[in-house]
Scaffold this active site. Structure first.
Site, PDB file in Angstrom:
ATOM      1  N   ASP A 235       0.933  -1.134   0.190  1.00 39.48           N
ATOM      2  CA  ASP A 235       0.028  -0.101   0.003  1.00 39.48           C
ATOM      3  C   ASP A 235       0.953   1.276  -0.021  1.00 39.48           C
ATOM      4  OD1 ASP A 235      -1.655   2.050   0.401  1.00 39.48           O
ATOM      5  OD2 ASP A 235      -2.859   1.254   2.114  1.00 39.48           O
TER       6      ASP A 235
ATOM      7  N   ASN B 264       3.658   2.513 -10.674  1.00 40.80           N
ATOM      8  CA  ASN B 264       2.351   2.347 -11.581  1.00 40.80           C
ATOM      9  C   ASN B 264       1.065   2.750 -10.853  1.00 40.80           C
ATOM     10  OD1 ASN B 264       0.767   1.616 -14.057  1.00 40.80           O
ATOM     11  ND2 ASN B 264       0.037   0.184 -12.486  1.00 40.80           N
TER      12      ASN B 264
ATOM     13  N   TYR C 224      -6.255  15.108 -10.381  1.00 36.46           N
ATOM     14  CA  TYR C 224      -5.651  14.260 -11.043  1.00 36.46           C
ATOM     15  C   TYR C 224      -4.412  14.819 -11.888  1.00 36.46           C
ATOM     16  CZ  TYR C 224      -4.216  10.285 -13.816  1.00 36.46           C
ATOM     17  OH  TYR C 224      -3.544   9.487 -14.461  1.00 36.46           O
TER      18      TYR C 224
ATOM     19  N   LYS D  84      -0.194  14.516 -11.526  1.00 36.12           N
ATOM     20  CA  LYS D  84       0.691  14.217 -12.296  1.00 36.12           C
ATOM     21  C   LYS D  84       1.774  15.117 -12.853  1.00 36.12           C
ATOM     22  CE  LYS D  84      -0.610   9.957 -12.616  1.00 36.12           C
ATOM     23  NZ  LYS D  84       0.204   8.734 -12.072  1.00 36.12           N
TER      24      LYS D  84
END
Length: 241
Positions: A61, A88, A164, A168
């Protein structure tokens, strides 16, 4: 396993992560399948072993310090080093997430997994990566991370994103700083853009398959020693920042 490349892929029980694990395994790597869900993790390991991949499960985790430390200890016990780390694992949070509607709680959750989780895993695995002859780190980014693409009128990346996409972009910045710090050590750190891939991330709406989306991460994970570090790449080459 001393002579075999050892890889760890986080979020590898399904989708692009699974295909990255499968692709690295097909190249002869021993692959740690990092995932939180025990049943899905072991199912993925069984599927990979059924096609000849030397896979092993790694309970992981990325938001939990103890879990990440235990994962590093497991890899150390099994292989004594780590050659490839593919970060990932990631979440979208609540979607759509326009900046005017995103909550601080959702933003924190997304950054905790997509950015802080990557830092947590890299820092735990660095001692093992330093024992490798050809260490590689790949951080799973996105075309949505690119400020250049986001501000190009002719490029359609969907609606605005308040959590989101910025997470990134933050990850890209972290990737660059790791590449700077680790320059000269042989550890190469790059970001991968898989493209718009049909996964449960987007209700399977993308035009590309998970196997196709995995290609760039596999390529960056197996770069030659004269390959780049600190870049953001898709199948076609460098992605503008």
């Amino acid at each position: 396993m001393s002579g075999r490349t050892i890889a760890l892929v986080t979020g590898a029980n399904k989708g692009i992560g699974y295909e990255i694990a499968a692709g690295l395994g097909a190249l002869g790597c021993g692959v740690g399948v990092g995932a939180r869900d025990g049943h899905r993790r072991e199912d993925a390991v069984a599927k990979l072993r059924a096609v000849g991949v030397d896979a092993f499960g790694v309970p992981l985790d990325v938001t939990d310090d103890a879990s990440v430390a235990a994962a590093a200890a497991l890899v150390d016990q099994r292989a004594g080093r780590l050659d490839v780390l593919v970060n990932n694992a990631g979440i979208t949070g609540v979607w759509p997430d326009a900046p005017s509607t995103v909550t601080p709680e959702n933003l924190r959750a997304v950054v905790e997994t997509n950015v802080i989780g990557v830092v947590r895993v890299i820092n735990a695995m660095l001692p093992l990566l330093r024992r490798s002859a050809h260490p590689r780190i790949v951080n799973q980014s996105s075309h949505l991370s690119s400020l250049t693409l986001q501000t190009a009128p002719e490029v359609d990346l969907g609606g605005p994103s308040g959590a989101y996409a910025p997470s990134k972009t933050f990850l890209n910045a972290i990737t660059v700083q790791y590449a700077r710090e680790l320059a000269g050590t042989g550890i190469k750190v790059n970001g991968a853009c898989p493209g718009y891939v049909a996964t449960d991330f987007n209700d399977f709406q993308g035009p590309s398959t998970a196997e196709e989306g995995a290609r760039i991460a596999i390529r960056l994970a197996t770069l030659p020693d004269d390959g780049p570090s600190g870049g953001l790449f898709e199948d076609a080459g460098a992605v503008p920042w």
